[in-house]
Scaffold this motif. Structure first.
Motif, mmCIF file in Angstrom:
data_model
loop_
_atom_site.group_PDB
_atom_site.id
_atom_site.type_symbol
_atom_site.label_atom_id
_atom_site.label_comp_id
_atom_site.label_asym_id
_atom_site.label_seq_id
_atom_site.Cartn_x
_atom_site.Cartn_y
_atom_site.Cartn_z
ATOM 1 N N LEU A 40 0.866 -1.166 0.000
ATOM 2 C CA LEU A 40 0.000 0.000 0.000
ATOM 3 C C LEU A 40 0.910 1.225 0.000
ATOM 4 O O LEU A 40 1.851 1.302 0.792
ATOM 5 N N LYS A 41 0.639 2.158 -0.900
ATOM 6 C CA LYS A 41 1.461 3.374 -1.022
ATOM 7 C C LYS A 41 0.629 4.580 -0.599
ATOM 8 O O LYS A 41 -0.485 4.773 -1.088
ATOM 9 N N TRP A 42 1.179 5.366 0.310
ATOM 10 C CA TRP A 42 0.535 6.583 0.794
ATOM 11 C C TRP A 42 1.382 7.754 0.311
ATOM 12 O O TRP A 42 2.527 7.921 0.723
ATOM 13 N N LEU A 58 5.122 6.842 1.435
ATOM 14 C CA LEU A 58 5.306 5.818 2.455
ATOM 15 C C LEU A 58 4.729 4.519 1.901
ATOM 16 O O LEU A 58 3.588 4.505 1.442
ATOM 17 N N LEU A 59 5.522 3.444 1.903
ATOM 18 C CA LEU A 59 5.076 2.145 1.410
ATOM 19 C C LEU A 59 5.041 1.157 2.561
ATOM 20 O O LEU A 59 5.974 1.121 3.373
ATOM 21 N N LEU A 60 3.998 0.328 2.611
ATOM 22 C CA LEU A 60 3.860 -0.689 3.641
ATOM 23 C C LEU A 60 3.543 -2.019 2.974
ATOM 24 O O LEU A 60 2.566 -2.115 2.233
ATOM 25 N N GLY A 61 4.385 -3.019 3.211
ATOM 26 C CA GLY A 61 4.184 -4.349 2.634
ATOM 27 C C GLY A 61 5.448 -4.853 1.978
ATOM 28 O O GLY A 61 6.556 -4.452 2.341
ATOM 29 N N LEU A 108 10.265 4.748 3.197
ATOM 30 C CA LEU A 108 10.090 6.181 3.009
ATOM 31 C C LEU A 108 10.905 6.557 1.771
ATOM 32 O O LEU A 108 12.120 6.338 1.739
ATOM 33 N N ILE A 109 10.237 7.091 0.745
ATOM 34 C CA ILE A 109 10.889 7.403 -0.531
ATOM 35 C C ILE A 109 10.552 8.837 -0.915
ATOM 36 O O ILE A 109 9.385 9.231 -0.874
#
Length: 166
Positions: free
Chosen positions: A57-59, A66-69, A108-109
Motif C-alpha cells: 500500500l502506497k501513501w 510511504l510504502l507498507l508491505g 520512506l521514498i
C-alpha cells in the motif's frame, strides 16, 4: 525465449510477471506483482515457481511516499529504474545475489529540492526478502542518490543482525 547451446535446445521462460496497480484515491494506491521464476536453463529442469514480488500500500504525501508491505529495497529500486524493463535477464546485482530486491516492511521514498535531483529511500524491514521471517531482528536499509544526465551517484548502507531464533 529460445536458447541454443551445444547439444541442447529448448524453449524457456526465465521470468514472467503479472502486475496489478490500483489507485484507491489521489493519496493511496496499491500494487500486486506476481513473478514466475525458473531455474537456469543449463541446470536441471524445474517448474516455474510463483511468488508475490510486490504487495504493498502506497501513501503519497507532497514531498515523499510511504510504502507498507512487500516492496523494492533501497538496494534495487534505483538500479531497476535506471536499467528499465529487462525481458531477458536480471540485473548483475540480482544475479550475483548482492542482496534481496524485495523485503517486507515500511519504506520512506522521496526527493529533495525543487529540481528533485537528490533523492532518498529508507526501509525498515524483516531482512528476509520474500521468504518467511526466521529471526527476531530487523534490517535497516537506506540510500541517498544524486541524478545526473546519464548516470547517478548513490550512497547505500544497511544494518542487520544475523542471529536466528532457536
Amino acid at each position: 525465449m529460445i536458447l541454443l547451446t551445444k547439444d541442447k535446445n529448448g524453449f524457456w521462460f526465465r521470468r514472467v510477471y503479472f502486475t496489478y496497480d490500483y489507485d484507491i484515491s489521489e493519496k493511496f494506491s496499491t500494487r500486486l506483482r506476481v513473478e514466475y521464476n525458473s531455474p537456469d536453463f543449463t541446470k536441471s529442469s524445474g517448474k516455474l515457481t510463483p511468488y508475490a514480488k510486490d504487495a504493498y500500500l502506497k501513501w503519497k504525501f507532497e514531498k515523499f511516499s510511504l510504502l507498507l508491505g512487500i516492496s523494492p529495497t533501497p538496494t534495487w529500486e534505483l538500479i531497476e529504474d535506471f536499467w528499465g524493463y529487462r525481458s531477458v535477464e536480471k540485473t548483475p546485482l540480482d544475479l550475483q545475489k548482492f542482496g534481496s530486491p524485495r523485503d517486507f516492511g515500511i519504506s520512506l521514498i522521496g526527493k529533495f529540492g525543487s529540481e528533485g535531483k537528490l533523492g532518498y529511500h529508507f526501509m525498515f524491514g524483516n531482512g528476509e526478502g520474500i521468504s518467511s521471517e526466521n529471526n527476531k531482528f530487523k534490517k535497516i536499509m537506506g540510500e541517498i542518490h544524486f541524478d545526473l544526465p546519464y548516470f547517478f551517484i548513490q550512497i547505500y548502507g544497511e544494518y542487520t543482525s544475523l542471529m536466528t531464533m532457536t
